[in-house]
Design an enzyme around this catalytic site. Sequence first.
Site, PDB file in Angstrom:
ATOM      1  N   GLY A  91       0.830  -1.197   0.000  1.00  0.00           N
ATOM      2  CA  GLY A  91       0.000   0.000   0.000  1.00  0.00           C
ATOM      3  C   GLY A  91       0.859   1.239   0.000  1.00  0.00           C
ATOM      4  O   GLY A  91       2.063   1.192   0.270  1.00  0.00           O
TER       5      GLY A  91
ATOM      6  N   ASP B 155      -4.887   7.293  18.320  1.00  0.00           N
ATOM      7  CA  ASP B 155      -5.585   7.045  17.055  1.00  0.00           C
ATOM      8  C   ASP B 155      -6.084   5.602  17.004  1.00  0.00           C
ATOM      9  O   ASP B 155      -5.906   4.908  15.996  1.00  0.00           O
ATOM     10  CB  ASP B 155      -4.671   7.336  15.868  1.00  0.00           C
ATOM     11  CG  ASP B 155      -5.449   7.486  14.558  1.00  0.00           C
ATOM     12  OD1 ASP B 155      -6.669   7.766  14.621  1.00  0.00           O
ATOM     13  OD2 ASP B 155      -4.847   7.323  13.482  1.00  0.00           O
TER      14      ASP B 155
END
Length: 634
Positions: free
Chosen positions: A34, A146
């Site tokens: 990715g 996060d």
Amino acid sequence: MTASLAQFLYQSPPGSPTPPGCSLGPYEVLGELGRGGMGVVFHARHTLLERDVALKVLKSAGETERARRRFLLEARTGTQIKHPNVVQTLDAGETEGLLYLAQELIEGASLDVWIGRLEWPRALTLVYQAAEGLGAAHALGIVHRDVKPSNILVDLGGKAYVTDFGLVRHLASASSLTRSRAMLGTLAYMAPEQMRGAKEVGPPADVFAMGEVLYECLTGEPPFGETSAVVQRMAALHKAKVVPASEKVPGLPAGVDEVVARALAKEPEQRYANGAELAAALRPYVPEEGVELSASSVAAPARAPLPWGRALGVLAGVLLVAALVGGGYALGQREPPPPSPTPAASLAQASVPAPPASSRSAEILATIGDAEARYRKALELLRADPRDELARRVERDLRPWREVKIEQTPRPGRWDGLSRCFLYLSQRQALFAYGGWDGKRYNPHTWLLEKGVWSRTQGAVSPPRRIAHAAVYLAERDQVLLFGGQRADSEGIVPETWVWDGKEWGIPNPKTLPSARAWHAMAYDSVRGEVVLFGGATENKGERLDDTWVWDGGNWARLEISDRPPARSGHGLLYQAQERRLLLFGGEERKRLDDLWVLQRKVWTRLKPKKPRPRKRAAMGWVATPRGAFLFGG
């Protein structure tokens, strides 16, 4: 000649696919997983250790100094947190103008792929594991900031891992990489204090986000509804009433609602203080037996069902890296879910190219009966398409032995395996060897193989020469624990405990000790941080033992268990983290044995698997993997 990954990234237009065979330092690039605004993540292999990794690369030239510092912070943070439910950072460095970070490659998918498709026992198990991983970070003063489903990975064995520490805050550090009152994280999982841009955001903010993840895994819906703007999110947090999960999930224990409610409390001081407390609150509701990530643990889906066989085949070997390649560096928002996602669609939404279908590979490989020919064909398919996961799995399973020649002096002599002390140190990416016997002499040295070089540790003290001892690697502490064995001197079989701390050996001073023994077995319970010892042989005419001992890091304690395996030596003992259990097999007393036992919650239970099963044996090789326990030889 191997191409340079750095040259390719600098010279090629943005978005150009990376050709296989490029190298960066000791890593060979096998394919791209990715990419994002901050870098690219590759499937790579350490050429010496032959270990596959997820290699994250930040092109430092042209990137901001803040991005560079965040990248280095993530690398340093990753090496500090050593827990089985946290993706481990294995290596980091800079070469040819590129910063890189090597992490363990997880075969599976991120948790967001499974939301809405899990029965509640599976959902609780995954969130419990992730909370334990967060707790390890919180214990070090590290706040993730996060937490979200895409930052929790699930391997093919159903084990959860927390990843992406690019936005962490170290509570003990006065410095910060974030501007004062900056709102960082992903909007859909932000705690109220994060939304306000509070100066002090601590572990309770992570607990709040994990509470949202828990609710979403249980019900398939976010607790405060879908919000796409900051104002909407703030209004929902203060006004929306969360419907108890038990009203949407049949059979869910009511106590889980209380856990969710406390995790989602508006004020930080009203929540669980950290991930460990959240995990402890969930523990009574988590099944003791591991729940496989399969169709049997999947509820009637709120979204379109996954074709399970195809899903695992497509996702095998893939690390979802949307967060790793830059999603954590800016304020992100959760996109509304599509009406009927497929595994490939879920991958695409995460900014990760989906692996190509392997149906053609399956047809080709199925027609080849000879293993060597099938291996060569798999290599050919991989050269044509490095992301062909079926071909890669065949290649890995059929990969032949090869000798790694290290022409170096000094190096270990020709000692045999009687030492039973040859370990892989995952935190160091190194091999560890101690003891042994060449037919004439005992080996007195401790050796490490790191980056292709053997080195002998030169501590002030070391265990006296011996064989038939047992040793295990405590990954979270980066230590080796050794016990017992038969010494070369007049002491014979001894009850000694030794600990190697990475540099030298030390002798702890426990209050109690197991009796002297050799040919015993030890295994490391990575969840509880304990070492379990069972059985062995004494010098009393080869008498075998049947006692169970636990090492907690400073002391030995005997488990008084009336119903236990018969006395034996030369048996195998291993720990399966997903199932939270120890398995014992084989060994010998007066004759070889073939019984299988499991230790769970301090209770031994004999298992009686159906035939075929392994024949009676002792001194075999046995290892735990995400797919099960593998046994060979003996």
